[in-house]
Structures are given as structure tokens and as C-alpha cells.
Design a protein around this motif. Structure first.
Motif, PDB file in Angstrom:
ATOM      1  N   SER A 138       0.846  -1.195   0.000  1.00 15.36           N
ATOM      2  CA  SER A 138       0.000   0.000   0.000  1.00 15.36           C
ATOM      3  C   SER A 138       0.879   1.241   0.000  1.00 15.36           C
ATOM      4  N   GLU A 139       0.698   2.094  -0.989  1.00 17.76           N
ATOM      5  CA  GLU A 139       1.558   3.270  -1.136  1.00 17.76           C
ATOM      6  C   GLU A 139       1.252   4.323  -0.081  1.00 17.76           C
ATOM      7  N   SER A 140       2.307   4.962   0.391  1.00 16.36           N
ATOM      8  CA  SER A 140       2.175   6.009   1.397  1.00 16.36           C
ATOM      9  C   SER A 140       1.414   7.214   0.845  1.00 16.36           C
ATOM     10  N   ASP A 141       0.615   7.834   1.722  1.00 14.75           N
ATOM     11  CA  ASP A 141      -0.039   9.085   1.350  1.00 14.75           C
ATOM     12  C   ASP A 141       0.577  10.277   2.083  1.00 14.75           C
ATOM     13  N   ALA A 142       1.796  10.102   2.624  1.00 15.74           N
ATOM     14  CA  ALA A 142       2.467  11.170   3.360  1.00 15.74           C
ATOM     15  C   ALA A 142       2.812  12.328   2.424  1.00 15.74           C
ATOM     16  N   ALA A 143       2.774  13.522   2.962  1.00 14.26           N
ATOM     17  CA  ALA A 143       3.052  14.719   2.163  1.00 14.26           C
ATOM     18  C   ALA A 143       4.469  14.736   1.623  1.00 14.26           C
ATOM     19  N   ALA A 144       5.391  14.067   2.319  1.00 16.04           N
ATOM     20  CA  ALA A 144       6.785  14.039   1.878  1.00 16.04           C
ATOM     21  C   ALA A 144       7.021  13.042   0.752  1.00 16.04           C
ATOM     22  N   HIS A 145       6.046  12.193   0.472  1.00 15.06           N
ATOM     23  CA  HIS A 145       6.183  11.190  -0.592  1.00 15.06           C
ATOM     24  C   HIS A 145       5.763  11.830  -1.909  1.00 15.06           C
ATOM     25  N   VAL A 146       6.706  11.987  -2.826  1.00 21.73           N
ATOM     26  CA  VAL A 146       6.468  12.758  -4.045  1.00 21.73           C
ATOM     27  C   VAL A 146       5.272  12.245  -4.854  1.00 21.73           C
ATOM     28  N   PRO A 147       5.129  10.938  -5.104  1.00 26.56           N
ATOM     29  CA  PRO A 147       3.949  10.499  -5.871  1.00 26.56           C
ATOM     30  C   PRO A 147       2.628  10.922  -5.240  1.00 26.56           C
ATOM     31  N   ALA A 148       2.559  10.899  -3.904  1.00 32.18           N
ATOM     32  CA  ALA A 148       1.336  11.348  -3.235  1.00 32.18           C
ATOM     33  C   ALA A 148       1.190  12.863  -3.329  1.00 32.18           C
ATOM     34  N   ALA A 149       2.271  13.582  -3.096  1.00 30.52           N
ATOM     35  CA  ALA A 149       2.218  15.049  -3.094  1.00 30.52           C
ATOM     36  C   ALA A 149       1.899  15.610  -4.472  1.00 30.52           C
ATOM     37  N   GLU A 150       2.371  14.924  -5.533  1.00 27.33           N
ATOM     38  CA  GLU A 150       2.191  15.457  -6.886  1.00 27.33           C
ATOM     39  C   GLU A 150       1.098  14.738  -7.668  1.00 27.33           C
ATOM     40  N   GLY A 151       0.340  13.878  -6.992  1.00 26.79           N
ATOM     41  CA  GLY A 151      -0.875  13.338  -7.583  1.00 26.79           C
ATOM     42  C   GLY A 151      -0.716  12.178  -8.531  1.00 26.79           C
ATOM     43  N   PHE A 152       0.352  11.405  -8.419  1.00 25.60           N
ATOM     44  CA  PHE A 152       0.462  10.238  -9.289  1.00 25.60           C
ATOM     45  C   PHE A 152       0.675   8.946  -8.506  1.00 25.60           C
ATOM     46  N   ALA A 153       0.247   8.912  -7.259  1.00 24.86           N
ATOM     47  CA  ALA A 153       0.342   7.692  -6.460  1.00 24.86           C
ATOM     48  C   ALA A 153      -0.584   6.618  -7.025  1.00 24.86           C
ATOM     49  N   SER A 154      -0.356   5.389  -6.620  1.00 24.45           N
ATOM     50  CA  SER A 154      -1.133   4.254  -7.108  1.00 24.45           C
ATOM     51  C   SER A 154      -2.629   4.465  -6.920  1.00 24.45           C
ATOM     52  N   ALA A 155      -3.390   4.150  -7.959  1.00 27.45           N
ATOM     53  CA  ALA A 155      -4.848   4.217  -7.881  1.00 27.45           C
ATOM     54  C   ALA A 155      -5.455   2.924  -7.364  1.00 27.45           C
ATOM     55  N   TYR A 156      -4.624   1.913  -7.142  1.00 26.21           N
ATOM     56  CA  TYR A 156      -5.127   0.601  -6.747  1.00 26.21           C
ATOM     57  C   TYR A 156      -4.693   0.278  -5.320  1.00 26.21           C
ATOM     58  N   PRO A 157      -5.620   0.153  -4.402  1.00 28.54           N
ATOM     59  CA  PRO A 157      -5.252  -0.138  -3.002  1.00 28.54           C
ATOM     60  C   PRO A 157      -4.451  -1.435  -2.889  1.00 28.54           C
ATOM     61  N   GLY A 158      -3.382  -1.362  -2.108  1.00 28.00           N
ATOM     62  CA  GLY A 158      -2.599  -2.556  -1.836  1.00 28.00           C
ATOM     63  C   GLY A 158      -1.651  -2.972  -2.932  1.00 28.00           C
ATOM     64  N   ILE A 159      -1.507  -2.150  -3.972  1.00 25.52           N
ATOM     65  CA  ILE A 159      -0.578  -2.469  -5.067  1.00 25.52           C
ATOM     66  C   ILE A 159       0.234  -1.218  -5.365  1.00 25.52           C
ATOM     67  N   MET A 160       1.546  -1.398  -5.551  1.00 28.61           N
ATOM     68  CA  MET A 160       2.408  -0.233  -5.744  1.00 28.61           C
ATOM     69  C   MET A 160       3.657  -0.613  -6.535  1.00 28.61           C
ATOM     70  N   HIS A 161       4.101   0.286  -7.382  1.00 32.37           N
ATOM     71  CA  HIS A 161       5.429   0.158  -7.989  1.00 32.37           C
ATOM     72  C   HIS A 161       6.440   0.615  -6.936  1.00 32.37           C
ATOM     73  N   ALA A 162       6.898  -0.333  -6.132  1.00 28.97           N
ATOM     74  CA  ALA A 162       7.787  -0.030  -5.007  1.00 28.97           C
ATOM     75  C   ALA A 162       9.205  -0.528  -5.243  1.00 28.97           C
ATOM     76  N   CYS A 163       9.545  -0.804  -6.510  1.00 29.06           N
ATOM     77  CA  CYS A 163      10.904  -1.279  -6.810  1.00 29.06           C
ATOM     78  C   CYS A 163      11.463  -0.665  -8.090  1.00 29.06           C
ATOM     79  N   GLY A 164      10.747   0.311  -8.662  1.00 29.52           N
ATOM     80  CA  GLY A 164      11.291   1.011  -9.817  1.00 29.52           C
ATOM     81  C   GLY A 164      10.955   0.430 -11.170  1.00 29.52           C
ATOM     82  N   HIS A 165      10.104  -0.600 -11.217  1.00 30.66           N
ATOM     83  CA  HIS A 165       9.823  -1.211 -12.512  1.00 30.66           C
ATOM     84  C   HIS A 165       9.041  -0.279 -13.430  1.00 30.66           C
ATOM     85  N   ASP A 166       8.274   0.658 -12.843  1.00 34.66           N
ATOM     86  CA  ASP A 166       7.634   1.670 -13.679  1.00 34.66           C
ATOM     87  C   ASP A 166       8.690   2.523 -14.381  1.00 34.66           C
ATOM     88  N   GLY A 167       9.802   2.765 -13.712  1.00 30.84           N
ATOM     89  CA  GLY A 167      10.911   3.480 -14.334  1.00 30.84           C
ATOM     90  C   GLY A 167      11.613   2.652 -15.386  1.00 30.84           C
TER      91      GLY A 167
END
Length: 429
Positions: free
Chosen positions: A124-153
Motif C-alpha cells: 500500500s503506497e504512502s499518502d504522506a506529504a513528503a512522498h512525491v507520488p502522493a504530493a504530486e498526484g500520481f500515487a497508485s490508484a489501486y489499493p494494496g498495489i504499488m510500484h515499489a521497486c522502480g519497474h515503472d521506471g
């Protein structure tokens, strides 16, 4: 700490950032990368690549498929996002995800291969203000699933490379295969893609990983340790723990002794070795001698020989614990990661290309052994066994919270440098 200079191509960076953020919003777990595969296929075909996807890539069934409920949710999301009649989806049923895209240059030349993994993690991706994807509006839209290892990059670098090569097709020779591989996180996709006929053509093969070092470095000869991951079940005989303890055969006691024995395994002096038990389950009442226990463990080694040594030693421990307690046991392979040395000549050549692009010497690092595992080792081994050259790069960057954490992120400037480096490898032959 040496700083990473900004990518000199501002327009390239703008496109790559938009692409990465679009895919970051829609992460998909291993073997369920339906939307990701379809969207990649659509763009790559529009660029002029010949694309193969779905069933045609699979000589055998995927290993470690997701549970049916997880797969059904992913398929439903894909149909909702793309339309049930999407031309790419049907061929991906039963977890046949991923693709290979091929483009020929203006004349004969070497055959290049680049591999990019595309799966995400059950985090589950963080929604903290310091987390750039959350702060800039591109965090995961799917609960419990996240690109947390850079594969999106990684897949973004692959698409960026494809766009550049298609635009400059008349100025380079040879053939390029882009392997967008599923299921790296469960060590399944690499073994499948290592058997593809496109890989059998490849003479120069390169893959990469973002982050890893948590500092800015470009590593040209990165190796990964081998791993063997197993599921174990112990089966005994249930009985009443108070009234007839002598009648039972305690699977829980056997499993606990096995786990202690695994952690006591001797290590190997020739290189790195690891052991861990990450999952343990015994669904029994408190007053019952446990008759069934399941657990998952892993052993790792600096190379395949050390890993095999650890695996054989672990098997003796498991057998001994079962015999001590009079229970039966079974072991099955959940996943395997291979380790293979890189081609020094190719690593050195890419290092020279990096210098030619203007990356500062302080950022360039010759080699590094990662104390984790990567299933690109199967593809590297295949290319090297058929006489080709292969190496694994690391585009090092500080990552928020570390890999596989809810706050994982990386410096997007690395995307541009990755594209330019791979493009230079092709265009200079």
C-alpha cells in the motif's frame, strides 16, 4: 555524495516523467500485468515495432501464478480501463503477460537486446506529504498495489528508447529486441523469457535496475546473488494435547525444529550466503497436537554453486526434523533466481559511452554485487552461453524508505540518462 547532473534533453525528460507517472498510477502484480502489456503493445506498434505478446510467448505455463481472486480483479480492472474488446487482452488470458518488440535499422548489423521488467508489488503506497507520488498526484490508484521497486521506471526507459530508435531508424544498423518481462518479483518471467527465440538472436544484451545503492552511481557490471525459495509442508497426526498427547505426531514441533536448524546452517567461505524463513502457518486449536504446518524459506548464495550448497544443507535439516518427530514432509520450489557473471568487455564499453555522454567520473562505478536476487540472470546466462555479451547496469539513486517500502521513489533524471546510454550503445554499433 556526488550529485546527478540533469539530463541535457529537456523535452525527453518531460515525456519520460509523464510516461513514468502514468504507469505508476496503474501498477499490476506479477502475471497480471494486463493493462501494462496492452498499453505498451499499442504504443510500440504505433512506432513501427513488430510486437509479439500473449500466448505466442509461452512454451510453458507461467510459474507461481496469482490466486484466482487476485487474477480476476486484475482482469476486471483491465477490461474496465481498456474495454472488453481490446485487441491485445484476449491473448493474455491465463497470465500470459509481457511482450517482445522488434525493430530493424537501416542495414545489417548487430542484434541488441534490452530487458525491462514491468510488475509491481502487493504494498500500500504512502499518502504522506513528503512522498512525491502522493504530493504530486500520481500515487497508485489501486489499493494494496504499488510500484515499489522502480519497474515503472524500467519500462519507461524501454519506451523512451523505443521512441528514440524509431525516430532515428535511418541512422543506425542492426536489429533491436525490447523484452518487457512480467513477474520478476516472483522469479517467473525471466525463466520464460530466457527461452524466447528472439533472445537466441541477441549478440549484445543489457538490462538495468534503478535505485539499489541509495546514492547516485552508474554501475556497469552489477551482479546479483542466486536464490532458491521453497514451500514446505509437514504432516503428522492430530490428537488431544491433554488426554492423549502420546497418540499424536507433532508437525508443529518438527517445523519449529526445522526453522531453528535452517538458521543454524553453516555459511560458505567462498562468498555471500543467506537463509531466511518468511512465512509460517499452523491452523490448529490450542489443545490439539498439530497435524499440519506450512512454511516458506529461502537460501541465497553469491553464485549458483554456493546457493546449491545452502539448498542441500537445508534439505538435510528438513529431513532430520521430520524423522526426529515421525512426521512426513514435502518440499516444492516456489521460485529460483540464477546468478551469472557479466561480460567485462561490454561493461567497459558502456562505461566509455557514459563518459562520452558527459556523466562525471565520480558517478561511474566499475562493479558491485547486490545482496539481493534478480531473474534477469536467466537471460544473461542464455546470451552468454550462445556466445553473446551481456551485462547488468545499476542506475543508483537515493530511494525514499528503501526498496519494497510504501515510500519508495527515485530521481526521475535517471530515466533520461538510461535512455541516452542505451541509445548510444545501439547507434554506435
Amino acid at each position: 555524495m556526488s550529485e546527478l547532473p540533469p539530463c541535457p534533453d529537456v523535452a525527453l525528460m518531460r515525456d519520460l516523467s509523464e510516461t513514468r507517472r502514468r504507469f505508476h498510477r496503474t501498477p499490476e502484480l506479477s502475471w497480471t500485468e494486463y493493462q501494462t502489456t496492452a498499453r505498451l503493445c499499442e504504443e510500440l506498434e504505433s512506432l513501427g515495432f513488430a510486437v509479439e505478446w500473449g500466448q505466442r510467448l509461452y512454451a510453458r505455463a507461467p510459474g507461481n501464478p496469482p490466486d484466482p481472486e487476485t487474477d480476476a480483479r486484475a482482469w476486471q480492472r483491465a477490461e474496465q480501463a481498456l474495454g472488453a474488446d481490446n485487441r491485445y487482452l484476449a491473448a493474455m488470458q491465463s497470465n500470459r503477460t509481457g511482450l517482445v518488440a522488434t525493430l530493424d535499422g537501416s542495414g545489417p548489423g548487430r542484434v541488441f537486446g534490452f530487458r525491462f521488467d514491468i510488475d509491481a508489488l502487493p504494498i500500500s503506497e504512502s499518502d504522506a506529504a513528503a512522498h512525491v507520488p502522493a504530493a504530486e498526484g500520481f500515487a497508485s490508484a489501486y489499493p494494496g498495489i504499488m510500484h515499489a521497486c522502480g519497474h515503472d521506471g524500467h519500462l519507461t526507459i524501454g519506451l523512451g528508447l523505443a521512441r528514440r530508435l524509431a525516430a532515428s531508424r535511418g541512422r543506425w544498423n542492426g536489429r533491436v529486441h525490447l523484452f518487457f518481462q512480467p513477474a520478476e518479483e516472483v522469479a517467473g518471467g525471466g525463466a520464460v523469457f530466457a527461452e524466447l527465440p528472439q533472445l537466441a538472436e541477441v549478440q549484445l544484451f543489457t538490462t538495468l535496475h534503478l535505485g539499489i545503492l541509495d546514492r547516485y552511481r552508474i554501475v556497469f557490471d552489477a551482479t546479483w546473488i542466486a536464490a532458491r525459495i521453497y514451500d514446505v509442508v509437514y504432516r503428522g497426526l492430530a490428537s488431544h494435547a491433554g488426554n492423549a498427547p502420546q497418540a499424536g505426531r507433532n508437525a508443529l514441533l518438527a517445523a519449529c525444529q526445522a526453522v531453528q536448524g535452517l538458521y543454524a546452517l553453516p555459511r560458505h567461505s567462498a562468498g555471500m550466503s543467506r537463509v531466511n524463513v518468511g512465512r509460517f502457518r499452523s491452523d490448529n486449536a490450542h489443545n490439539v497436537i498439530a497435524d499440519e504446518v506450512h512454511f516458506r524459506y529461502e537460501v541465497r548464495g553469491g553464485d549458483d554453486a554456493i546457493c546449491d550448497f545452502m539448498a542441500e544443507a537445508a534439505e538435510r535439516v528438513l529431513e532430520g526434523a521430520a524423522r526426529m518427530n515421525g512426521v512426513e514432509w514435502q518440499r516444492s520450489v516456489f521460485a529460483e533466481f540464477s546468478s551469472c557473471p557479466n561480460s567485462r568487455a561490454l561493461a567497459e564499453r558502456i562505461a566509455g559511452l557514459a563518459q562520452g555522454l558527459g556523466l562525471p567520473q565520480a558517478l561511474l562505478q566499475d562493479s558491485f554485487q547486490v545482496s539481493a536476487s534478480e531473474d534477469a540472470g536467466y537471460l544473461i546466462r542464455r546470451v552468454r552461453e550462445q556466445g553473446g555479451e551481456a551485462t547488468h547496469l545499476i542506475l543508483g539513486s537515493p530511494v525514499g524508505g528503501g526498496h519494497h517500502s510504501p515510500t519508495f521513489d527515485f530521481d526521475e533524471q535517471l530515466l533520461g540518462w538510461g535512455v541516452l546510454l542505451f541509445e548510444r550503445l545501439v547507434t554506435e554499433g
